[in-house]
Design a protein around this motif. Sequence first.
Motif, short mmCIF file in Angstrom:
data_model
loop_
_atom_site.label_atom_id
_atom_site.label_comp_id
_atom_site.label_asym_id
_atom_site.label_seq_id
_atom_site.Cartn_x
_atom_site.Cartn_y
_atom_site.Cartn_z
N ASN A 110 0.79 -1.23 0.00
CA ASN A 110 0.00 0.00 0.00
C ASN A 110 0.82 1.28 0.00
O ASN A 110 0.26 2.37 -0.05
CB ASN A 110 -0.97 0.00 1.18
N THR A 111 2.14 1.18 0.05
CA THR A 111 2.96 2.38 -0.04
C THR A 111 3.04 2.82 -1.50
O THR A 111 2.89 2.00 -2.41
CB THR A 111 4.39 2.15 0.50
N LEU A 112 3.27 4.07 -1.74
CA LEU A 112 3.31 4.58 -3.11
C LEU A 112 4.52 4.09 -3.88
O LEU A 112 4.42 3.73 -5.03
CB LEU A 112 3.28 6.12 -3.10
N ALA A 113 5.66 4.09 -3.25
CA ALA A 113 6.90 3.72 -3.93
C ALA A 113 7.46 2.44 -3.33
O ALA A 113 7.15 2.09 -2.19
CB ALA A 113 7.93 4.85 -3.81
N PHE A 114 8.29 1.76 -4.09
CA PHE A 114 8.97 0.58 -3.56
C PHE A 114 10.13 1.05 -2.71
O PHE A 114 10.98 1.80 -3.16
CB PHE A 114 9.47 -0.32 -4.69
N ASN A 115 10.16 0.61 -1.48
CA ASN A 115 11.22 0.96 -0.54
C ASN A 115 11.85 -0.32 -0.04
O ASN A 115 11.37 -0.91 0.92
CB ASN A 115 10.66 1.76 0.64
N PRO A 116 12.92 -0.78 -0.67
CA PRO A 116 13.52 -2.04 -0.24
C PRO A 116 14.00 -1.95 1.20
O PRO A 116 14.48 -0.91 1.65
CB PRO A 116 14.69 -2.23 -1.20
N GLU A 117 13.83 -3.04 1.93
CA GLU A 117 14.25 -3.06 3.32
C GLU A 117 15.76 -3.09 3.46
O GLU A 117 16.31 -2.58 4.42
CB GLU A 117 13.63 -4.26 4.02
N ASN A 118 16.44 -3.71 2.50
CA ASN A 118 17.90 -3.76 2.53
C ASN A 118 18.47 -2.49 1.93
O ASN A 118 17.99 -2.02 0.91
CB ASN A 118 18.41 -4.98 1.75
N ASN A 119 19.49 -1.96 2.55
CA ASN A 119 20.10 -0.74 2.02
C ASN A 119 21.06 -1.06 0.87
O ASN A 119 21.15 -2.20 0.42
CB ASN A 119 20.79 0.06 3.13
N GLU A 120 21.79 -0.08 0.41
CA GLU A 120 22.67 -0.26 -0.75
C GLU A 120 23.83 -1.22 -0.49
O GLU A 120 24.47 -1.68 -1.42
CB GLU A 120 23.21 1.10 -1.22
N SER A 121 24.10 -1.54 0.76
CA SER A 121 25.21 -2.45 1.05
C SER A 121 24.76 -3.90 1.14
O SER A 121 25.54 -4.77 1.52
CB SER A 121 25.90 -2.04 2.35
N TRP A 122 23.53 -4.20 0.75
CA TRP A 122 23.03 -5.58 0.83
C TRP A 122 23.87 -6.49 -0.05
O TRP A 122 24.49 -6.06 -1.02
CB TRP A 122 21.56 -5.64 0.41
N GLY A 123 23.90 -7.76 0.32
CA GLY A 123 24.60 -8.75 -0.50
C GLY A 123 26.08 -8.48 -0.66
O GLY A 123 26.62 -8.57 -1.75
N LEU A 124 26.76 -8.12 0.40
CA LEU A 124 28.20 -7.81 0.38
C LEU A 124 28.52 -6.56 -0.44
O LEU A 124 29.62 -6.43 -0.97
CB LEU A 124 29.01 -9.00 -0.15
N GLY A 125 27.57 -5.64 -0.52
CA GLY A 125 27.76 -4.42 -1.30
C GLY A 125 28.91 -3.55 -0.85
O GLY A 125 29.44 -2.76 -1.63
N ASP A 126 29.34 -3.70 0.40
CA ASP A 126 30.46 -2.90 0.91
C ASP A 126 31.79 -3.62 0.76
O ASP A 126 32.83 -3.11 1.19
CB ASP A 126 30.24 -2.57 2.40
N GLU A 127 31.77 -4.82 0.20
CA GLU A 127 32.98 -5.63 0.09
C GLU A 127 33.55 -5.59 -1.32
O GLU A 127 32.80 -5.47 -2.29
CB GLU A 127 32.68 -7.09 0.45
N THR A 128 34.85 -5.66 -1.43
CA THR A 128 35.51 -5.82 -2.72
C THR A 128 35.97 -7.26 -2.79
O THR A 128 36.82 -7.69 -2.00
CB THR A 128 36.72 -4.86 -2.83
N LEU A 129 35.42 -8.00 -3.74
CA LEU A 129 35.73 -9.41 -3.84
C LEU A 129 36.65 -9.66 -5.03
O LEU A 129 36.48 -9.08 -6.08
CB LEU A 129 34.43 -10.23 -4.01
N GLU A 130 37.62 -10.52 -4.80
CA GLU A 130 38.54 -10.87 -5.87
C GLU A 130 37.82 -11.78 -6.85
O GLU A 130 37.15 -12.73 -6.48
CB GLU A 130 39.74 -11.61 -5.28
N GLU A 131 37.96 -11.48 -8.14
CA GLU A 131 37.34 -12.30 -9.17
C GLU A 131 38.35 -13.30 -9.69
O GLU A 131 39.50 -12.96 -9.96
CB GLU A 131 36.85 -11.41 -10.31
#
Length: 100
Positions: free
Chosen positions: A75-96
């Motif tokens: 019922n909210t107007l916009a989609f507001n994801p509960e996870n912030n921008e660092s979700w899923g190891l977003g703050d990590e630098t992973l070696e490829e």
Amino acid sequence: MTAENWAEMHGYPERHTNLHTDLFGCVSAVKLRLTEAALKESLNTYYQEHDRSARDPRLAIEKEGLVAEAEKILNTLAFNPENNESWGLGDETLEERTVA
């Protein structure tokens, strides 16, 4: 789900409860107006087994609470994801690495 849709959703919501994560993932997908596609019978699907023991310290949630939280999201107007921008190891630098 495409990688782009998963990124837009910010993955499964990291919630205060240990139950019904998949339900809130579906609610998020509905909120983003994503649609379901039926796969051909010959395509494989995979299930990630996970421990459902009582060792998880997060709280369980009753049906009424599930419905109320799902309705609040829808019922909210916009989609507001509960996870912030660092979700899923977003703050990590992973070696490829390439594995052959």
